[in-house]
Design a protein around this motif. Structure first.
Motif: not given
Ligand SMILES: *Cc1c(COP(=O)(O)O)cnc(C)c1O
Length: 372
Positions: A58-59, A197-205, A224-230
């Motif tokens: 999830v970015p 370049v900097p400006g975003m992260g990402f999370v492996f769930l 992140l759950h909402d971001q993932h579902v969307y």
């Protein structure tokens, strides 16, 4: 001199011209071309950790810390209890954000010159069965220590406790294999070892926990759950994406894959690290850490003992010779840091060593030897 200095910092870091040029276009966030870029980046990220079967990615907009905070808020239930294994500045930051997210937080302190001990983490889990999650910083960028991810992951899996890993400064360079390690969340960002370049992260769930994360976050923007579902439903980011950062990351990942992926990146950074250590050693500089626990990501050096030394002046002198150094982040002693990461190789590291030599000359300092 009208040329960018080389960044020897743990992010932002020096990027290639190709990566910079990728940012010279405008993209519509809903446009199918941009949606395809996001999808490709997500697929490539999963491949780096062999996580296609076990995890989703999830970015999230923002610097790396935004994603650490989002991971804690999304993964840990509101009545959860987090244990932070603390051997440095980024651990302390993780503990602070956990507290601010309203989650109960216990800090297990370690020396900042040593790795976290998996045995001590296990003893703490045995002692306090209310602990639901452990937070581990893989490479503690504060001093540069490599922490024992595999051992801590094994303890957490055996004890049935969730694990959140801040792999910000190690992802892409040090090996992380989701087929062998169990973790609930692992966090990294665009502007570190992937050389975007900097400006975003990402999370492996971990896929097995994604559904249980619904409604846990008390933040709308950081959920992140909402971001993932969307994102799964629409292919789009929930809110305005950092479009230029995403396309630059896609370009940087192309180069990462062409170079040979994680093993090749580790080999180049290790060579940078050796070139740095050897060259600095010839001038009398002493690294703060024992080589055995040092990650080839960023090196902390003791400050020279010469009374003429002062970090600010040293920084300015090195900058005049084309290189940006980084201040130390230790609580006890005077140090400075030099990063080994970014789109640089042995030539640049040799030039960096030379720039430090010239900086010492400018300051009238004969040797890098510390006072101790
Ligand atoms: C860089 C880094 C972060 C994120 O820092 P930001 O300034 O928010 O990008 C978090 N943890 C570690 C270990 C890092 O190296």
């Amino acid at each position: 001199m009208d040329r960018d200095p080389i960044l020897l910092t743990p992010g932002p870091l020096t990027t290639t011209l190709r990566t910079k040029l990728a940012m010279l276009r405008d993209w519509g966030s809903w446009d199918s071309d941009f949606i395809a870029v996001t999808a490709k980046v997500r697929q490539s990220l999963l491949k780096v950790i062999h996580g296609e079967d076990s995890h989703v990615v999830v970015p999230l907009q923002g610097s790396g810390t935004f994603s650490v905070e989002a991971a804690v808020a999304t993964v840990v239930p509101r009545d959860g209890h987090v244990l932070v294994a603390d051997n440095g500045a980024y651990c302390k930051r993780a503990a602070r954000l956990t507290n601010l997210m309203g989650r109960r937080c216990t800090v297990l302190p370690f020396d900042e010159s040593a790795p976290v001990s998996a045995e001590a983490v296990e003893a703490k889990l045995v002692e306090d069965s209310s602990i639901s999650h452990v937070v581990l910083i893989h490479c503690e960028t504060g001093a540069g220590v490599l922490n024992p991810l595999a051992e801590v992951a094994e303890v957490c899996a055996r004890r049935g406790v969730g694990l959140i890993v801040d792999a910000m400064s190690s992802f892409g360079a040090l090996p992380i294999d989701a087929r062998e390690l169990r973790f609930d969340a692992l966090v990294a960002a665009s502007g570190k070892c992937l050389e975007g370049v900097p400006g975003m992260g990402f999370v492996f769930l971990r896929k097995a926990i994604v559904e249980s994360c619904a409604g846990r976050s008390q933040s709308l923007a950081m959920d992140l759950h909402d971001q993932h579902v969307y994102m799964e439903k629409t292919g789009q980011w929930r809110f305005t994406p950092p479009t230029h950062v995403v396309v630059a990351l896609a370009e940087a990942i192309d180069q990462f894959e062409a170079e040979g992926g994680q093993p090749a990146r580790l080999a180049r950074y290790t060579d940078n690290y050796r070139t740095l250590i050897d060259g600095m050693g010839r001038m009398g500089f002493i690294p703060f850490l024992e080589p055995a626990i040092q990650a080839p990501i960023i090196v902390t050096f003791h400050a020279p003992g010469d009374p003429c030394y002062e970090f600010r002046a040293f920084y300015e002198a090195a900058k005049k010779h084309g290189f940006i150094l980084y201040p130390g982040k230790l609580t006890q002693m005077e140090t400075f840091r030099v990063g080994c990461i970014g789109a640089i190789g042995r030539n640049e590291m040799e030039q960096a060593v030379h720039a430090v030599e010239l900086a010492l000359q400018d300051m009238g300092i004969a040797s890098g030897e510390p006072a101790i």
